[in-house]
Design an enzyme around this catalytic site. Structure first.
Site, PDB file in Angstrom:
ATOM      1  N   ASN A   7       0.873  -1.176   0.000  1.00 20.34           N
ATOM      2  CA  ASN A   7       0.000   0.000   0.000  1.00 20.34           C
ATOM      3  C   ASN A   7       0.912   1.229   0.000  1.00 20.34           C
ATOM      4  OD1 ASN A   7      -1.841   2.009   0.420  1.00 20.34           O
ATOM      5  ND2 ASN A   7      -2.756   1.127   2.259  1.00 20.34           N
ATOM      6  N   ARG A  89      -2.503  -2.072  -3.486  1.00 21.13           N
ATOM      7  CA  ARG A  89      -3.723  -1.290  -3.297  1.00 21.13           C
ATOM      8  C   ARG A  89      -3.634  -0.051  -4.186  1.00 21.13           C
ATOM      9  NH1 ARG A  89      -5.347   2.980   1.126  1.00 21.13           N
ATOM     10  NH2 ARG A  89      -7.425   3.330   0.329  1.00 21.13           N
ATOM     11  N   HIS A 178     -13.140   2.492   0.092  1.00 22.37           N
ATOM     12  CA  HIS A 178     -13.142   1.389   1.071  1.00 22.37           C
ATOM     13  C   HIS A 178     -13.712   0.121   0.440  1.00 22.37           C
ATOM     14  CE1 HIS A 178     -13.534   4.581   4.485  1.00 22.37           C
ATOM     15  NE2 HIS A 178     -12.258   4.199   4.385  1.00 22.37           N
ATOM     16  N   ARG A 237     -12.699  14.837   7.988  1.00 19.52           N
ATOM     17  CA  ARG A 237     -13.456  15.224   6.782  1.00 19.52           C
ATOM     18  C   ARG A 237     -14.879  15.600   7.167  1.00 19.52           C
ATOM     19  NH1 ARG A 237     -11.773   9.959   4.179  1.00 19.52           N
ATOM     20  NH2 ARG A 237      -9.671  10.329   3.391  1.00 19.52           N
ATOM     21  N   GLU A 380      -8.360  -5.727   4.865  1.00 21.50           N
ATOM     22  CA  GLU A 380      -8.191  -5.311   3.470  1.00 21.50           C
ATOM     23  C   GLU A 380      -6.987  -6.010   2.834  1.00 21.50           C
ATOM     24  OE1 GLU A 380      -8.904  -1.253   5.181  1.00 21.50           O
ATOM     25  OE2 GLU A 380      -9.365  -0.802   3.099  1.00 21.50           O
TER      26      GLU A 380
END
Ligand code: ADP
Length: 396
Positions: A7, A89, A178, A237, A380
């Site tokens: 990643n 990823r 996601h 956010r 993940e």
């Protein structure tokens, strides 16, 4: 099989070497401060080593990872040949990728074409891919996209109600993120329930949060949009917001749109409302001490998540299973309880004893609850490793 999961961020690179069948992780770690100086943190079981290694680019970071994986003391393999494939990823697959993909020139070109949609992440993801290709040219590489799982959404969910030219010329639409996590939890839920034909709402609640409406294992709608800024309020956010707020702030304070968006991405969410922290543990601590701002930040978060669950129940015309995952979803009994308190009208009932557990895969609803509620810790990396193994084996 040994799959190296990568990643790559703009100045960091996380890695895990894992078996896609068992999920066993033989080694994992993190390269930080790439382009600045370079630091490698490497873990095998409980043993951790930290090394300062110059990393002028991602290539040196990948080289350092491969070196330590083969190190006689700290390593777990004797040669790079023991790595069967690499799974990367990648943030944004735009409309080009509805599934993971073996990396070849065409795949790289398509990821490059998605850079306008993922300007911060896709270039970093590509640097990770190119660095791996340079140091292990004979090892197959696979790209796994955060957006791919959501490509089954119908147009009524993914189109924005703005002039068609922006969709047709510029690919402006809802994509969602996601996806690897939502896909993992959806598959896990199907395995746990022993069936695939059910309606579920997955709540991925972490520092970044998104919800996903899933029917028969397929995404029907999701709360993030063109970018991860949309949906419920998050750590930093703002989540869904009236676009006129941007116009007002830019005009009044002489801010550029980019500056305003940085504020909405990095200085908003529960951090802004609490004026304390983006970390839910700090907010819960503040709440215990009667901090009104922390209380408001948490209430706003729970309320918006519950509203999305209501919206997705309507979108799916019912819901059989609600799942909680990611840092807050897995570890926050209060979060789960308060959100489920809004769902009495659906016949949701939580068992407080079961809900008090943290980080455990389990059903937390009562036997007479009309909707099953589960905590399913996400993984993940395992999903990336499984997709990678599947594609590489199929190509043999
Ligand atoms: P991301 O992957 O989006 O960075 P995570 O899924 O790791 O985020 O979630 C991070 C969030 O999870 C933080 O806000 C943190 O406070 C929360 N979290 C982690 N452990 C706990 C816990 N034991 N109780 C409550 N919240 C927790």
């Amino acid at each position: 099989m040994n799959i190296l999961v990568i990643n790559a961020g703009s100045s960091s690179l996380k890695y895990q070497l894992m078996d896609p069948e068992t999920g066993d992780v033989s080694a994992k770690g993190l390269c930080e401060r790439i382009y600045i100086d370079g630091r490698l943190t490497h873990k095998v079981g409980d043993k951790k080593v930290v090394k300062d290694i110059p990393m002028p680019t991602h290539s040196e970071a990948i080289a350092a990872v491969l070196e330590i994986l083969q190190d006689p003391q700290e390593g777990v393999i004797k040669s790079v040949d023991e790595i069967d494939a690499v799974g990367h990823r990648v943030l944004h697959g735009g409309m080009k990728f509805s599934d993971s993909c073996i990396i070849d020139d065409a795949c790289i070109k398509a990821i490059e074409e998605c850079i306008p949609l993922g300007p911060l992440h896709n270039p970093a993801n590509l640097m990770g891919i190119r660095a791996c290709q340079a140091v292990m040219p004979n090892t197959p590489q696979v790209a796994v996209f955060d957006t791919a799982f959501h490509m089954t959404m119908p147009p009524k969910a993914y189109r924005y109600a703005i002039p068609t030219e922006y969709y047709e010329n510029d690919d402006i639409r809802r994509y969602g993120f996601h996806g690897t996590s939502h896909k993992y939890v959806a598959r896990r839920a199907a395995a746990l329930l022993g069936k695939t034909d059910f309606k579920m709402i997955n709540c991925h609640l972490g520092n970044g949060s998104s919800l996903c409406a899933i029917e028969n294992g397929k995404c029907m709608d999701t709360s993030m949009g063109l970018s991860p800024l949309a949906g419920v309020p998050m750590g930093t956010r703002c989540g869904d917001i009236d676009a006129c707020v941007v116009q007002f702030i830019c005009n009044k304070y002489g801010m550029s749109v980019d500056e305003c968006l940085t504020m909405l991405n990095k200085k908003s969410g529960v951090l802004a409302l609490s004026e304390k922290s983006s970390d839910f543990r700090d907010l819960e601590d503040g709440e215990k001490h009667g901090d009104e701002k922390c209380i408001l930040a948490l209430q706003k978060f729970f309320y918006e998540v519950a509203k999305y669950i209501g919206a997705y129940t309507a979108a799916l015309n019912g819901v059989d299973v609600i799942t909680f995952t990611a840092g807050v979803g897995e570890n926050g009994p209060e979060t789960r309880q308060t959100i489920c308190d809004y769902l009495g009208y659906l016949g949701v009932k939580i068992d407080p004893e079961k809900n008090s557990k943290r980080g455990k895969e389990m059903c937390i609803s009562t036997p007479d609850s009309k909707v099953q509620v589960w905590v399913i810790p996400t993984n993940e990396e395992l999903m990336i490793a499984q997709d990678t193994a599947e594609l590489v084996n199929a190509a043999k």
